[in-house]
Design a protein around this motif. Structure first.
Motif, short mmCIF file in Angstrom:
data_model
loop_
_atom_site.label_atom_id
_atom_site.label_comp_id
_atom_site.label_asym_id
_atom_site.label_seq_id
_atom_site.Cartn_x
_atom_site.Cartn_y
_atom_site.Cartn_z
N LYS A 164 0.82 -1.06 -0.32
CA LYS A 164 0.00 0.08 -0.03
C LYS A 164 0.93 1.23 -0.12
CE LYS A 164 -2.49 -1.13 3.55
NZ LYS A 164 -3.46 -1.08 4.56
N GLU A 165 1.84 1.33 0.71
CA GLU A 165 2.73 2.64 0.81
C GLU A 165 3.48 2.69 -0.39
OE1 GLU A 165 4.22 5.82 2.49
OE2 GLU A 165 2.49 4.44 3.31
N THR A 166 3.91 1.47 -1.32
CA THR A 166 4.49 1.75 -2.39
C THR A 166 3.47 2.31 -3.45
OG1 THR A 166 6.03 -0.20 -1.90
CG2 THR A 166 5.71 0.29 -4.18
N ILE A 167 2.48 1.91 -3.37
CA ILE A 167 1.35 2.36 -4.55
C ILE A 167 1.06 3.91 -4.07
CG2 ILE A 167 -1.02 2.24 -5.01
CD1 ILE A 167 -0.75 -0.75 -4.54
N LYS A 168 0.88 4.20 -2.79
CA LYS A 168 0.59 5.47 -2.37
C LYS A 168 1.60 6.60 -2.76
CE LYS A 168 -0.92 5.74 1.83
NZ LYS A 168 -0.98 5.51 3.46
N VAL A 169 2.91 6.19 -2.86
CA VAL A 169 4.00 7.14 -2.75
C VAL A 169 4.20 7.24 -4.50
CG1 VAL A 169 4.92 6.94 -0.77
CG2 VAL A 169 5.96 5.64 -2.47
N PHE A 170 3.58 6.56 -5.29
CA PHE A 170 3.91 6.70 -6.64
C PHE A 170 3.40 8.04 -6.96
CE2 PHE A 170 3.32 5.75 -11.29
CZ PHE A 170 4.52 5.21 -11.58
N SER A 171 4.12 8.80 -7.80
CA SER A 171 3.99 10.14 -8.10
C SER A 171 2.99 10.66 -9.13
CB SER A 171 5.20 11.02 -8.14
OG SER A 171 6.01 10.36 -9.23
N ASP A 172 2.87 9.60 -10.08
CA ASP A 172 1.90 10.00 -11.16
C ASP A 172 0.92 9.22 -10.81
OD1 ASP A 172 0.66 9.86 -13.76
OD2 ASP A 172 2.40 10.40 -14.55
N GLU A 173 -0.42 9.97 -10.82
CA GLU A 173 -1.73 9.26 -10.53
C GLU A 173 -2.54 8.66 -11.54
OE1 GLU A 173 -4.05 13.51 -11.36
OE2 GLU A 173 -4.01 12.65 -9.10
N ASP A 174 -1.98 8.69 -12.73
CA ASP A 174 -2.51 8.00 -14.01
C ASP A 174 -2.05 6.71 -14.16
OD1 ASP A 174 -4.10 10.30 -14.60
OD2 ASP A 174 -2.46 11.01 -15.78
N PHE A 175 -1.21 5.96 -13.27
CA PHE A 175 -1.04 4.72 -13.39
C PHE A 175 -2.11 3.79 -13.41
CE2 PHE A 175 -1.57 4.82 -8.51
CZ PHE A 175 -2.13 3.45 -8.35
N ARG A 176 -1.78 2.40 -13.84
CA ARG A 176 -2.73 1.48 -14.15
C ARG A 176 -1.99 0.05 -13.55
NH1 ARG A 176 -5.76 2.53 -19.84
NH2 ARG A 176 -6.27 4.69 -19.47
N LEU A 177 -2.58 -0.27 -12.71
CA LEU A 177 -2.20 -1.60 -11.87
C LEU A 177 -3.40 -2.56 -12.04
CD1 LEU A 177 -0.52 -1.82 -8.51
CD2 LEU A 177 -1.96 -3.59 -9.06
N GLU A 178 -3.09 -3.72 -12.69
CA GLU A 178 -3.73 -5.16 -12.64
C GLU A 178 -2.97 -6.25 -12.26
OE1 GLU A 178 -6.19 -5.60 -16.06
OE2 GLU A 178 -7.50 -3.78 -15.76
N ILE A 179 -3.82 -7.07 -11.50
CA ILE A 179 -3.02 -8.43 -11.32
C ILE A 179 -4.13 -9.48 -11.98
CG2 ILE A 179 -2.65 -10.17 -9.57
CD1 ILE A 179 -1.91 -7.79 -7.77
#
Length: 207
Positions: A164-179
């Motif tokens: 969660k912390e790794t996701i929260k600090v990612f600076s570009d809000e347009d990222f896309r993450l899927e599993i």
């Protein structure tokens, strides 16, 4: 360090303009300074395992890299991909355009089913698509994100405090993450740049 194009399909070289080729070299050189990097065939990566071609048919990997950190503790895949889209001029005219982007994948140690994590600013646009998969993820520290998943327990297991912390600090809000099962896909739907490549790489190393 020059990219060894001998390891690539020669026909693919003609897909790039000189400017794109120079940018690809620059991205490679910057990654080489930080990681152990090898050019691989797309078939030797999890790309086709993750993507059936139904969801993003205009999303084509051009170059694949297998990347490992210098301590040999984390590995992941990066792809230079060609993304074809359309722009509309006036009421009737649609023009196609092509752009290079950076996307990555990582093999996970467990099967987490289906999970999608996005910042809430655009998640409402896709909420109707995955209604049957919506996870009621109650977490005050993660309230700015919209989480979809096929299994609540697996989703919560994946989203431990470190991730969660790794996701929260990612600076570009347009990222896309899927599993999908044990393969994580992560990228930025933006033009390829050295900065974007380094950001995506750092995320995949840490997640």
């Amino acid at each position: 360090m020059e990219l060894d194009f001998r390891k690539l399909n020669v026909k693919k070289l003609f897909d790039f303009s000189k400017e794109e080729e120079n940018l690809i070299f620059e991205v490679y050189d910057k990654l080489f300074e930080i990681y152990d990097i090898a050019v691989i065939e797309i078939k030797d990566s999890p790309f086709h395992e993750f993507n059936s071609g139904e969801g993003i048919p205009l999303f084509t990997p051009k170059i694949g890299y297998f990347i490992t950190d210098k301590n040999k503790q984390n590995s992941f895949y990066l792809f230079i991909v060609s993304k074809i889209g359309t722009t509309v001029k006036g009421a009737y005219t649609t023009t196609s355009y092509d752009s290079l982007q950076i996307w990555g994948m990582k093999k996970l140690s467990s099967d987490f089913g289906f999970i999608s994590v996005n910042r809430k600013k655009w998640a409402d646009k896709i909420a109707g698509i995955f209604n049957s998969f919506t996870v009621n993820f109650k977490d005050r520290d993660f309230k700015d994100f919209y989480v979809l998943g096929s299994d609540s327990l697996k989703t919560q297991s994946f989203l431990n405090s470190g991730r969660k912390e790794t996701i929260k600090v990612f600076s570009d809000e347009d990222f896309r993450l899927e599993i999908k099962n044990n393969v994580l896909s992560f990228g930025l739907p933006k033009e390829l740049s050295v900065q974007n490549a380094l950001m995506v790489s750092k995320f995949l190393e840490e997640i």
